[in-house]
Design a protein around this motif. Structure first.
Motif, PDB file in Angstrom:
ATOM      1  N   VAL A   1       0.866  -1.166   0.000  1.00 13.31           N
ATOM      2  CA  VAL A   1       0.000   0.000   0.000  1.00 13.31           C
ATOM      3  C   VAL A   1       0.913   1.229   0.000  1.00 13.31           C
ATOM      4  O   VAL A   1       1.933   1.248   0.686  1.00 13.31           O
ATOM      5  CB  VAL A   1      -0.997  -0.010   1.186  1.00 13.31           C
ATOM      6  N   ALA A   2       0.563   2.215  -0.805  1.00  9.11           N
ATOM      7  CA  ALA A   2       1.341   3.454  -0.879  1.00  9.11           C
ATOM      8  C   ALA A   2       0.456   4.587  -0.366  1.00  9.11           C
ATOM      9  O   ALA A   2      -0.704   4.712  -0.774  1.00  9.11           O
ATOM     10  CB  ALA A   2       1.788   3.728  -2.307  1.00  9.11           C
ATOM     11  N   ILE A   3       1.025   5.390   0.533  1.00  6.43           N
ATOM     12  CA  ILE A   3       0.265   6.474   1.145  1.00  6.43           C
ATOM     13  C   ILE A   3       1.049   7.779   1.073  1.00  6.43           C
ATOM     14  O   ILE A   3       2.274   7.779   1.007  1.00  6.43           O
ATOM     15  CB  ILE A   3      -0.071   6.169   2.621  1.00  6.43           C
ATOM     16  N   LYS A   4       0.310   8.892   1.106  1.00 10.65           N
ATOM     17  CA  LYS A   4       0.965  10.191   1.236  1.00 10.65           C
ATOM     18  C   LYS A   4       1.414  10.344   2.679  1.00 10.65           C
ATOM     19  O   LYS A   4       0.683  10.004   3.614  1.00 10.65           O
ATOM     20  CB  LYS A   4       0.012  11.320   0.854  1.00 10.65           C
ATOM     21  N   ASP A   5       2.611  10.852   2.861  1.00 12.98           N
ATOM     22  CA  ASP A   5       3.144  11.089   4.203  1.00 12.98           C
ATOM     23  C   ASP A   5       2.354  12.207   4.875  1.00 12.98           C
ATOM     24  O   ASP A   5       2.045  13.214   4.239  1.00 12.98           O
ATOM     25  CB  ASP A   5       4.624  11.472   4.103  1.00 12.98           C
ATOM     26  N   ILE A   6       2.028  12.039   6.160  1.00 12.88           N
ATOM     27  CA  ILE A   6       1.259  13.074   6.862  1.00 12.88           C
ATOM     28  C   ILE A   6       2.139  14.265   7.252  1.00 12.88           C
ATOM     29  O   ILE A   6       1.631  15.322   7.585  1.00 12.88           O
ATOM     30  CB  ILE A   6       0.536  12.522   8.114  1.00 12.88           C
ATOM     31  N   ASN A   7       3.456  14.081   7.197  1.00 16.11           N
ATOM     32  CA  ASN A   7       4.400  15.155   7.499  1.00 16.11           C
ATOM     33  C   ASN A   7       5.471  15.163   6.410  1.00 16.11           C
ATOM     34  O   ASN A   7       6.629  14.833   6.665  1.00 16.11           O
ATOM     35  CB  ASN A   7       5.018  14.948   8.883  1.00 16.11           C
ATOM     36  N   PRO A   8       5.081  15.532   5.186  1.00 13.87           N
ATOM     37  CA  PRO A   8       6.011  15.396   4.044  1.00 13.87           C
ATOM     38  C   PRO A   8       7.262  16.241   4.194  1.00 13.87           C
ATOM     39  O   PRO A   8       7.212  17.379   4.645  1.00 13.87           O
ATOM     40  CB  PRO A   8       5.170  15.842   2.853  1.00 13.87           C
ATOM     41  N   GLN A   9       8.376  15.659   3.796  1.00 12.34           N
ATOM     42  CA  GLN A   9       9.662  16.338   3.814  1.00 12.34           C
ATOM     43  C   GLN A   9      10.076  16.785   2.411  1.00 12.34           C
ATOM     44  O   GLN A   9      11.171  17.308   2.227  1.00 12.34           O
ATOM     45  CB  GLN A   9      10.729  15.416   4.404  1.00 12.34           C
ATOM     46  N   ALA A  10       9.189  16.572   1.455  1.00 16.77           N
ATOM     47  CA  ALA A  10       9.415  16.977   0.067  1.00 16.77           C
ATOM     48  C   ALA A  10       8.042  17.264  -0.542  1.00 16.77           C
ATOM     49  O   ALA A  10       7.019  16.826   0.000  1.00 16.77           O
ATOM     50  CB  ALA A  10      10.107  15.850  -0.707  1.00 16.77           C
ATOM     51  N   PRO A  11       7.995  18.000  -1.646  1.00 15.90           N
ATOM     52  CA  PRO A  11       6.698  18.286  -2.267  1.00 15.90           C
ATOM     53  C   PRO A  11       5.890  17.023  -2.588  1.00 15.90           C
ATOM     54  O   PRO A  11       4.676  17.004  -2.451  1.00 15.90           O
ATOM     55  CB  PRO A  11       7.064  19.045  -3.540  1.00 15.90           C
ATOM     56  N   THR A  12       6.563  15.971  -3.013  1.00 18.13           N
ATOM     57  CA  THR A  12       5.926  14.671  -3.213  1.00 18.13           C
ATOM     58  C   THR A  12       6.617  13.693  -2.284  1.00 18.13           C
ATOM     59  O   THR A  12       7.812  13.419  -2.430  1.00 18.13           O
ATOM     60  CB  THR A  12       6.057  14.193  -4.669  1.00 18.13           C
ATOM     61  N   HIS A  13       5.889  13.195  -1.299  1.00 16.26           N
ATOM     62  CA  HIS A  13       6.471  12.275  -0.314  1.00 16.26           C
ATOM     63  C   HIS A  13       5.473  11.151  -0.083  1.00 16.26           C
ATOM     64  O   HIS A  13       4.459  11.326   0.577  1.00 16.26           O
ATOM     65  CB  HIS A  13       6.750  13.019   0.986  1.00 16.26           C
ATOM     66  N   VAL A  14       5.771  10.007  -0.674  1.00 17.83           N
ATOM     67  CA  VAL A  14       4.895   8.840  -0.612  1.00 17.83           C
ATOM     68  C   VAL A  14       5.643   7.711   0.083  1.00 17.83           C
ATOM     69  O   VAL A  14       6.817   7.466  -0.187  1.00 17.83           O
ATOM     70  CB  VAL A  14       4.461   8.396  -2.032  1.00 17.83           C
ATOM     71  N   LEU A  15       4.948   7.034   0.993  1.00 18.34           N
ATOM     72  CA  LEU A  15       5.507   5.870   1.674  1.00 18.34           C
ATOM     73  C   LEU A  15       4.900   4.616   1.068  1.00 18.34           C
ATOM     74  O   LEU A  15       3.680   4.544   0.898  1.00 18.34           O
ATOM     75  CB  LEU A  15       5.182   5.912   3.162  1.00 18.34           C
ATOM     76  N   ILE A  16       5.733   3.651   0.756  1.00 18.34           N
ATOM     77  CA  ILE A  16       5.251   2.367   0.231  1.00 18.34           C
ATOM     78  C   ILE A  16       5.466   1.342   1.337  1.00 18.34           C
ATOM     79  O   ILE A  16       6.595   1.120   1.781  1.00 18.34           O
ATOM     80  CB  ILE A  16       5.985   1.974  -1.061  1.00 18.34           C
ATOM     81  N   ILE A  17       4.363   0.746   1.775  1.00 19.40           N
ATOM     82  CA  ILE A  17       4.382  -0.130   2.937  1.00 19.40           C
ATOM     83  C   ILE A  17       4.020  -1.551   2.514  1.00 19.40           C
ATOM     84  O   ILE A  17       2.979  -1.760   1.887  1.00 19.40           O
ATOM     85  CB  ILE A  17       3.344   0.359   3.975  1.00 19.40           C
ATOM     86  N   PRO A  18       4.849  -2.530   2.883  1.00 19.72           N
ATOM     87  CA  PRO A  18       4.466  -3.911   2.605  1.00 19.72           C
ATOM     88  C   PRO A  18       3.336  -4.337   3.534  1.00 19.72           C
ATOM     89  O   PRO A  18       3.249  -3.879   4.676  1.00 19.72           O
ATOM     90  CB  PRO A  18       5.741  -4.704   2.889  1.00 19.72           C
ATOM     91  N   LYS A  19       2.458  -5.182   3.039  1.00 18.01           N
ATOM     92  CA  LYS A  19       1.368  -5.685   3.872  1.00 18.01           C
ATOM     93  C   LYS A  19       1.844  -6.796   4.808  1.00 18.01           C
ATOM     94  O   LYS A  19       1.140  -7.164   5.729  1.00 18.01           O
ATOM     95  CB  LYS A  19       0.211  -6.165   2.995  1.00 18.01           C
ATOM     96  N   THR A  20       3.030  -7.297   4.564  1.00 15.16           N
ATOM     97  CA  THR A  20       3.679  -8.258   5.447  1.00 15.16           C
ATOM     98  C   THR A  20       4.660  -7.485   6.321  1.00 15.16           C
ATOM     99  O   THR A  20       5.446  -6.691   5.808  1.00 15.16           O
ATOM    100  CB  THR A  20       4.446  -9.320   4.629  1.00 15.16           C
ATOM    101  N   HIS A  21       4.609  -7.714   7.620  1.00 18.15           N
ATOM    102  CA  HIS A  21       5.488  -6.989   8.533  1.00 18.15           C
ATOM    103  C   HIS A  21       6.949  -7.355   8.277  1.00 18.15           C
ATOM    104  O   HIS A  21       7.318  -8.528   8.263  1.00 18.15           O
ATOM    105  CB  HIS A  21       5.125  -7.310   9.982  1.00 18.15           C
TER     106      HIS A  21
END
Length: 82
Positions: A28-48
């Motif tokens: 799942v890819a989400i927008k960062d709630i505290n972006p450090q760049a104009p476009t800051h997306v986090l890509i998170i694996p569904k497996t820990h």
């Protein structure tokens, strides 16, 4: 496999709200709630995955998919060349 104490696992399993910009069966890819760049997306694996040191040959396909999603999002947001 997920960790109930992990913020990212809760986001990936939709137990917490997030601004989702992409999703696959594994990521799942989400927008960062505290972006450090104009476009800051986090890509998170569904497996820990606790840390980079936990990566193994078995997680290599997931890492390839992560990079592929990152490339697609960079294209989508017009930042692939930068």
């Amino acid at each position: 496999m997920s960790d109930a104490n992990c913020l990212f696992c809760r986001i990936a399993s939709h137990q917490m709200n997030a601004d989702i910009v992409a999703e696959t069966p594994e990521l799942v890819a989400i927008k960062d709630i505290n972006p450090q760049a104009p476009t800051h997306v986090l890509i998170i694996p569904k497996t820990h995955i606790a840390s980079v040191s936990a990566l193994t040959d078995a997680t290599a396909p997931l890492m390839t998919k992560t990079v592929t999603v990152a490339n697609r999002l960079a294209q989508q947001y017009g930042i692939a060349e930068t």
